[in-house]
Every structure is written in structure tokens, then in C-alpha cells.
Motif scaffolding. Structure first.
Motif, PDB file in Angstrom:
ATOM      1  N   THR A 100      45.555  -5.648 -34.606  1.00 46.56           N
ATOM      2  CA  THR A 100      45.278  -6.642 -33.781  1.00 46.56           C
ATOM      3  C   THR A 100      45.286  -6.150 -32.343  1.00 46.56           C
ATOM      4  OG1 THR A 100      45.593  -8.294 -35.435  1.00 46.56           O
ATOM      5  CG2 THR A 100      45.245  -9.223 -33.179  1.00 46.56           C
ATOM      6  N   ASP A 101      44.366  -6.364 -31.490  1.00 43.85           N
ATOM      7  CA  ASP A 101      44.592  -6.130 -29.929  1.00 43.85           C
ATOM      8  C   ASP A 101      45.316  -6.958 -29.528  1.00 43.85           C
ATOM      9  OD1 ASP A 101      44.424  -5.381 -27.123  1.00 43.85           O
ATOM     10  OD2 ASP A 101      42.082  -4.800 -27.491  1.00 43.85           O
ATOM     11  N   SER A 122      39.091  -7.008 -35.132  1.00 37.89           N
ATOM     12  CA  SER A 122      40.225  -6.271 -35.340  1.00 37.89           C
ATOM     13  C   SER A 122      39.985  -4.912 -35.825  1.00 37.89           C
ATOM     14  CB  SER A 122      41.218  -6.853 -36.148  1.00 37.89           C
ATOM     15  OG  SER A 122      41.519  -8.245 -35.656  1.00 37.89           O
ATOM     16  N   TYR A 140      48.334  -2.653 -29.798  1.00 37.22           N
ATOM     17  CA  TYR A 140      47.975  -3.146 -30.954  1.00 37.22           C
ATOM     18  C   TYR A 140      49.074  -3.503 -31.691  1.00 37.22           C
ATOM     19  CZ  TYR A 140      43.611  -0.986 -29.979  1.00 37.22           C
ATOM     20  OH  TYR A 140      42.251  -0.594 -29.216  1.00 37.22           O
ATOM     21  N   TYR A 154      37.330   0.272 -35.203  1.00 36.53           N
ATOM     22  CA  TYR A 154      38.188   1.119 -35.424  1.00 36.53           C
ATOM     23  C   TYR A 154      37.407   2.280 -34.902  1.00 36.53           C
ATOM     24  CZ  TYR A 154      41.939   3.966 -36.828  1.00 36.53           C
ATOM     25  OH  TYR A 154      43.306   5.019 -36.944  1.00 36.53           O
ATOM     26  N   PHE A 183      45.641  -3.098 -40.569  1.00 35.42           N
ATOM     27  CA  PHE A 183      44.864  -3.974 -39.914  1.00 35.42           C
ATOM     28  C   PHE A 183      45.561  -4.154 -38.605  1.00 35.42           C
ATOM     29  CE2 PHE A 183      43.888  -8.126 -38.565  1.00 35.42           C
ATOM     30  CZ  PHE A 183      42.429  -8.564 -39.129  1.00 35.42           C
TER      31      PHE A 183
END
Length: 549
Positions: free
Chosen positions: A158-159, A67, A138, A86, A156
């Protein structure tokens, strides 16, 4: 920088630590389970000790998290850290630079105000399924963290691209299904309403909600001949294409039954049996009404439907009274007809429950609100339709289908009133009534300034219908002539309820040619039983259209 104070708050960190602790073999449990004791002891002796969470190097963990992770600190959100995921998604980001210039992707997604909010409130915030500049979607979770005397925000991401694309495909599929259902339902409704001579009509239909579950509301206007008009509105309970299909079958059946020119309660009786045969699980409500301009009334029958509303010329609104039977498809009920005055200048409204029914109020309150809106509604039937829909708060997001049918019996004055006339003669006596009827018809048609050809056809039709009634009917008998702006109507009523039929007369027959002659010379003809016994036989002649100047 010390990450250990907030490392345990990362999603999944505690779960992994607990999992490692569970899989470590405890000295107290050696020899338990399916693994032999000797092998278990050997495995424990060679296993490396599992480090505690506080002993883990958090940066190495974050660098390998799939992530996206970024850490910013201070009121201007200066970058303290971005992990490899990232960087792979958006490129390298300079440490110590404010996020507004160094993290343009967060700015485009509108997350910078969210970072300010998290920093001020000290509470985490989440935004779901935002599409980033890299084309992927995301879900971002922004969590406040403390670093010494300062504070920051951990971002944070998440895809969720696969989930977002699947959701979009599902929404597209639902839109297509809804379009199919709406198209089906609209195609089953009349594309153009028939235009009666004596009424002005308009209707509107609004599909409910944004889902594919379209309902089964329908309406129709059917000219019966002899100046009479049938008006119908109904609602198939349930949602979806199946309800729309049942609605289409019922509407087609109504049009077929209407050609029999039966009283409204007999039409509903036939529909009740048909609805059970079509689908016993589908229940429908319906109102069938007939307007007779000679009587100035609206005769109706209702199968579990909402009451007709009628506003007179003075603006007073009345509800049609009982009788109201159960919905179609329940079976075992004998429907009956009622009537309500519809004098010149009156307006009647037929509607489905989507217009007046709301979850947070009683149905009678909705009908009362519609009465108030109708009392103040003026203008053409279409204007009144639109006004009633607006007053009920119907929007594209309304959760139920809405169908409204408005009819007006206009009070004609001036030159228009000269195009509408009525004349009637009571047929008293025996055979001597025939010449009196011919003389009466000739005089009336001459006063109405018909052409010689139409005058002669009208007199011939009146003579044949009267002769047929005198021979086969019983008193009381009446000849009625009526003209509108479009047609001439000749009607004879008597007390016998046996309907005539057209038949081929043999050369040697002395009778049986009257109805055949009428059917040949007239534009249309028909017969029906009248309330209380008896029948009416009528024919009509289309008037030539006026030549435009």
C-alpha cells in the motif's frame, strides 16, 4: 491457476462483498424506507443480480486494485503474477523467474528473507513504511497462500508516501522545537563557571530524551566577596520551553539576591515568593549553599531538593541532614539553614533528580548508588562529574534532564600552600585596640612579603575598618586577614547588626569618611550580617599576576 481459494483473504474483498449484499434490495423489505413501493419494485426488476464472491474473476479484480500486488511460489519465490499497479511502479516482470533476480526492488528493501520466513511459518508478516527505489514509501504485507500441492506468498503493498512524508515533517518539526528548547536552556545556564579562590568547581548538563520537552534544571556558582562562594542548583517541575523560561527567571533572581549576601534560608524565602508571582502553576526545587573558607563549612538551605553529598579526605560520604522545606512556589513556609563540614580535601556534589530517580526503583536506592560512586571517584571535579553521570547510566536517550555540580576544597601542600594564609586578632579593650590592630596588620603583611604599596593599603584599610567598628559596633570584635593566590582580604566583625553604608561626608563632618576611604582604595568591599547577630565588614585587594618566566 485457481485464485478463488485465497481471494477472500485479500484486504477489502470481504468488505466490498458485504457492502454489495447490504445495498441489494430484499423482497422482504420492499416498500420500506423513503422510496415509494412502486419505484422500489421497478428498480429491483431492472437491477442486475450481484454475483457472489466465488463467481468473481479474481484476476480482473487484482488488475484494477490500486495497491501493488505480486504472487510468488516455491522456495525460490518464482513470480506467478504481478498486477498493473506493480508494473506501473517498477516495470514489467517476467513470469516464472526467481524473485531474487526478477524483483530487485524487494531485494533492496530487504523483503526476501521475510518471504522465506512467511513461507516457513505459514504466518503473515507486515513491514511498515519502507522507501522503495521509485522514491515512494510502501507498507508491505506478505501473506502465505496455498496453490494445489505447492505454496506461495502474496505480496500486497500500500502506498503510504503521504503519511511517511507527513510523519517526517512532524519529526523535523519536533527536532527543531527540541533544538530551540535546548538552545534556550543552555543559553540560560552559565556559559563559564566563576572560579572561586578556595574551590575548584565543575558542572555538567544533559538534556533528557529526544522530544522537545526539555526540563528546567539549572546550576550556578556565585562569588560573594570576602572569600565566600554561593553554589546553587535547582529544578523547575514540568517540561518544555515554559519550564526553561521560568528557570531562567529564577536563576537571574538568585544572582540578584546573592548580592545581598543573605543567609541561605532568607534567599529561599525570597525565591519562594517570586516563584509564586512568576507562575503559580510551576513548582521548583532548589538548594542554595554558601562556602566560607574561614569556617570550613558549607551552610545550606533546601526547598524540596535532594540532599547534598560530601566525601571527606578519607573517602567517607555523608548526606547533608535536614532542614529541607517544601518546593518553591508553595508559600507559607519558613525555611531554615543547616551546615555540613567541608574541610580541605573534601568534595561535595549537588545534583538534580534525573541523576538518581528511576521508574523501577526507590529514590533512596538511587541516592545510595550515587554515594557508592562518589566514594570511589577521584580526580578533578570535571572527571568526577563525568564518572558520576556514567555510573548512573545516563545516555542521550535518558528520559529526564540531568544537572550535576561538583566542588572540591583542595588540601594544598608545598609551594601552593604558601599562597594561602589566615591571621586573626581579637580586638579587646577600648581605643587602645586600634594601634594594636595596625601593628598586627603591618607585621602580618610584612611576613607575607607584600609590596610596600600593597602593605600600606592593607594597613590603612584595617585601621579604618577597626576604627569604624570601635565607634559604631559592640564586642566581641575581631580583625581577620586572609590571603589567597589572587587577593588580600581584610575583614572586621563585631556584635552590632547595623550594616554600614557609604555616604558623602561634608567638609565640616568629623566622621563618615572611613567606609568611603576603604571603598576608594580597595578593589571591592561589602558587609553582611553574621549568624547569631552581629555583622562583618570586609574589603579585598587584587594581587598582581605573577610575571611568566
Amino acid at each position: 491457476m485457481n485464485f478463488t481459494r485465497w481471494s477472500a483473504r485479500l484486504p477489502g474483498t470481504q468488505r466490498r462483498a458485504v457492502a454489495r449484499g447490504e445495498y441489494a434490495v430484499s423482497p422482504d423489505r420492499r416498500g420500506e424506507g423513503s422510496v415509494p413501493t412502486a419505484r422500489a419494485e421497478q428498480a429491483v426488476e431492472h437491477a442486475r443480480p450481484v454475483p457472489a464472491v466465488d463467481d468473481l474473476r479474481v484476476r480482473e479484480v487484482l488488475d484494477h486494485v490500486p495497491s501493488l500486488v505480486a504472487l510468488v511460489h516455491g522456495p525460490d519465490h518464482r513470480i506467478a503474477y504481478v498486477n498493473g499497479a506493480y508494473t506501473a511502479a517498477f516495470g514489467a516482470r517476467p513470469i516464472g523467474t526467481p524473485a531474487r533476480g526478477a524483483l530487485p526492488e524487494l531485494d533492496e528493501l530487504g523483503l526476501l528473507p521475510l518471504l522465506d520466513q512467511v513461507l516457513r511459518s505459514g504466518k503473515p508478516r507486515t513491514v511498515k513504511s519502507r522507501k522503495a527505489p521509485d522514491g515512494r514509501s510502501y507498507t508491505f504485507t506478505c501473506t502465505p497462500v496455498t496453490q494445489g500441492d505447492g505454496s506461495g506468498v502474496l505480496v500486497f503493498a500500500t502506498d503510504v508516501t503521504d503519511h511517511a512524508e507527513a510523519a517526517e515533517r512532524l519529526r523535523a518539526s519536533e527536532r527543531r522545537q527540541r533544538e530551540t528548547a535546548v538552545t534556550l536552556q543552555r543559553s540560560l545556564l552559565p556559559q563559564e563557571l566563576e572560579e572561586p579562590d578556595d574551590l575548584r568547581v565543575a558542572a555538567t548538563y544533559h538534556p533528557g530524551g529526544t522530544e522537545a520537552a526539555v526540563g528546567g534544571d539549572w546550576y550556578d556558582v556565585i562569588t560573594l566577596g570576602g572569600g565566600r562562594t554561593a553554589l546553587v542548583i535547582g529544578d523547575v517541575m514540568g517540561r518544555g520551553v515554559r519550564a526553561a523560561a521560568v528557570m531562567g527567571q529564577l536563576r537571574t533572581a538568585v544572582r540578584a539576591y546573592a548580592r545581598l549576601d543573605l543567609p541561605p534560608h532568607e534567599i529561599l524565602q525570597l525565591l519562594d515568593g517570586l516563584a509564586t508571582e512568576i507562575d503559580a502553576n510551576q513548582i521548583a526545587t532548589c538548594v542554595y549553599a554558601i562556602h566560607d573558607p574561614n569556617e570550613g563549612t558549607l551552610v545550606y538551605a533546601s526547598a524540596g531538593h535532594l540532599p547534598i553529598l560530601v566525601r571527606d579526605e578519607q573517602g567517607t560520604v555523608r548526606r547533608a541532614d535536614e532542614p529541607t522545606g517544601p518546593p518553591l512556589g508553595t508559600g507559607g513556609w519558613m525555611h531554615s539553614s543547616g551546615s555540613i563540614p567541608l574541610s580541605p580535601g573534601s568534595t561535595a556534589v549537588l545534583y538534580t533528580d534525573g541523576l538518581v530517580e528511576r521508574r523501577n526503583e526507590d529514590l533512596d536506592e538511587g541516592i545510595a548508588a550515587l554515594e557508592r560512586a562518589l566514594a570511589g571517584a577521584t580526580g578533578t571535579p570535571q572527571v568526577i562529574c563525568d564518572r558520576l553521570v556514567r555510573s548512573a547510566g545516563v545516555t542521550p536517550e535518558h528520559d529526564d534532564d540531568v544537572a550535576v555540580l561538583v566542588l572540591q576544597h583542595p588540601a594544598r601542600t608545598g609551594p601552593e600552600s604558601e599562597l594561602f594564609h589566615n591571621a586573626a586578632l581579637e580586638l579587646l579593650g577600648g581605643v587602645e585596640a586600634a594601634p594594636r590592630a595596625r601593628a598586627f596588620a603591618s607585621g602580618v603583611l610584612t611576613s607575607w612579603r607584600f609590596s610596600a604599596d600593597l602593605h600600606d593599603l592593607g594597613v590603612l584599610a584595617a585601621s579604618e575598618l577597626v576604627a569604624n567598628s570601635l565607634q559604631h559596633g559592640i564586642p566581641p570584635m575581631r580583625l581577620r586577614l586572609r590571603r589567597t593566590d589572587r587577593r588580600l582580604i581584610v575583614e572586621v566583625t563585631d556584635g552590632d547588626d547595623h550594616l554600614p553604608r557609604r555616604r558623602r561626608a561634608e567638609p565640616a563632618d568629623e566622621s563618615g569618611r572611613g567606609i568611603a576611604i576603604v571603598a576608594t582604595i580597595a578593589s571591592n568591599w561589602g558587609s553582611r550580617r553574621t549568624p547569631g547577630g552581629g555583622k562583618a565588614v570586609w574589603c579585598e585587594f587584587a594581587l598582581p599576576k605573577p610575571v611568566a618566566p
